[in-house]
Scaffold this motif. Structure first.
Motif, PDB file in Angstrom:
ATOM      1  N   ARG A  18       0.344  48.975 -15.816  1.00 46.52           N
ATOM      2  CA  ARG A  18      -0.894  49.399 -16.453  1.00 46.52           C
ATOM      3  C   ARG A  18      -0.594  49.835 -17.871  1.00 46.52           C
ATOM      4  O   ARG A  18       0.217  50.747 -18.090  1.00 46.52           O
ATOM      5  N   LEU A  19      -1.231  49.183 -18.819  1.00 41.63           N
ATOM      6  CA  LEU A  19      -1.095  49.539 -20.222  1.00 41.63           C
ATOM      7  C   LEU A  19      -2.288  50.388 -20.640  1.00 41.63           C
ATOM      8  O   LEU A  19      -3.388  50.232 -20.118  1.00 41.63           O
ATOM      9  N   LYS A  63      -7.078  35.455 -15.670  1.00 37.14           N
ATOM     10  CA  LYS A  63      -8.264  35.731 -14.855  1.00 37.14           C
ATOM     11  C   LYS A  63      -7.866  36.005 -13.418  1.00 37.14           C
ATOM     12  O   LYS A  63      -6.977  35.352 -12.872  1.00 37.14           O
ATOM     13  N   ASP A  64      -8.541  36.960 -12.817  1.00 35.53           N
ATOM     14  CA  ASP A  64      -8.334  37.362 -11.419  1.00 35.53           C
ATOM     15  C   ASP A  64      -7.022  38.103 -11.198  1.00 35.53           C
ATOM     16  O   ASP A  64      -6.710  38.480 -10.061  1.00 35.53           O
ATOM     17  N   ARG A  65      -6.242  38.319 -12.263  1.00 32.29           N
ATOM     18  CA  ARG A  65      -5.012  39.092 -12.125  1.00 32.29           C
ATOM     19  C   ARG A  65      -5.034  40.342 -13.013  1.00 32.29           C
ATOM     20  O   ARG A  65      -4.483  41.379 -12.636  1.00 32.29           O
ATOM     21  N   VAL A  77      -8.489  52.178 -24.244  1.00 29.12           N
ATOM     22  CA  VAL A  77      -8.638  50.938 -23.499  1.00 29.12           C
ATOM     23  C   VAL A  77      -7.429  50.786 -22.584  1.00 29.12           C
ATOM     24  O   VAL A  77      -6.312  51.184 -22.931  1.00 29.12           O
ATOM     25  N   TYR A  78      -7.666  50.230 -21.414  1.00 31.13           N
ATOM     26  CA  TYR A  78      -6.620  50.054 -20.410  1.00 31.13           C
ATOM     27  C   TYR A  78      -6.512  48.579 -20.036  1.00 31.13           C
ATOM     28  O   TYR A  78      -7.468  47.824 -20.127  1.00 31.13           O
ATOM     29  N   LEU A  79      -5.331  48.203 -19.583  1.00 32.52           N
ATOM     30  CA  LEU A  79      -5.131  46.857 -19.054  1.00 32.52           C
ATOM     31  C   LEU A  79      -4.327  46.972 -17.768  1.00 32.52           C
ATOM     32  O   LEU A  79      -3.136  47.316 -17.802  1.00 32.52           O
ATOM     33  N   GLN A  80      -4.979  46.707 -16.648  1.00 33.17           N
ATOM     34  CA  GLN A  80      -4.309  46.687 -15.362  1.00 33.17           C
ATOM     35  C   GLN A  80      -3.838  45.268 -15.098  1.00 33.17           C
ATOM     36  O   GLN A  80      -4.648  44.340 -15.064  1.00 33.17           O
ATOM     37  N   MET A  81      -2.543  45.103 -14.940  1.00 30.22           N
ATOM     38  CA  MET A  81      -1.959  43.782 -14.754  1.00 30.22           C
ATOM     39  C   MET A  81      -1.340  43.710 -13.360  1.00 30.22           C
ATOM     40  O   MET A  81      -0.405  44.455 -13.058  1.00 30.22           O
TER      41      MET A  81
END
Length: 119
Positions: A18-19, A63-65, A77-81
């Protein structure tokens, strides 16, 4: 205006990271926020973007990930990977389209955070 990104690291394929990226400074309003990435030897590419109202777009490859979200109260802002692949390896850069208190609007970038996915 400054953007500070964090959360990168080394993870095995199939894992998650998670960024996050926080904006600070003379901020009147933030419009789009998003993430780009740059793999070694490749051009920087758009990963995902989210509007101030929460509408998100994603590159087909994530997409979807991946899931982008934002907390407007925290200017973050967050980025869940999830389900990370080796091809997700690269430096991840956040950006924000910001209007400051003097009425000047422009794009601001974080310093980049490195994501390494091992096989």
């Amino acid at each position: 205006v400054q953007l500070q990104a964090c959360g990168g690291g080394l993870v095995q394929a199939g894992g998650s990271l998670r960024l996050s990226c926080a904006a600070s400074g003379s901020i009147f309003s933030i419009y789009d926020m998003g993430w780009y990435r740059q793999a070694p030897g490749k051009q920087r590419e758009l990963v995902t973007v989210i509007t101030s109202r929460g509408r998100a777009k994603y590159a087909d490859s994530v997409k979807d990930r991946f899931t982008i979200s934002r907390d407007n109260a925290k200017n973050t802002v967050y980025l869940q990977m999830n389900s990370l692949k080796t091809e997700d390896t690269g430096a991840y850069y956040c950006y924000a389209d910001v209007m400051d208190w003097s009425g000047v609007k422009g794009d601001y970038w974080g310093q980049g955070t490195l994501v390494t996915v091992s096989s």
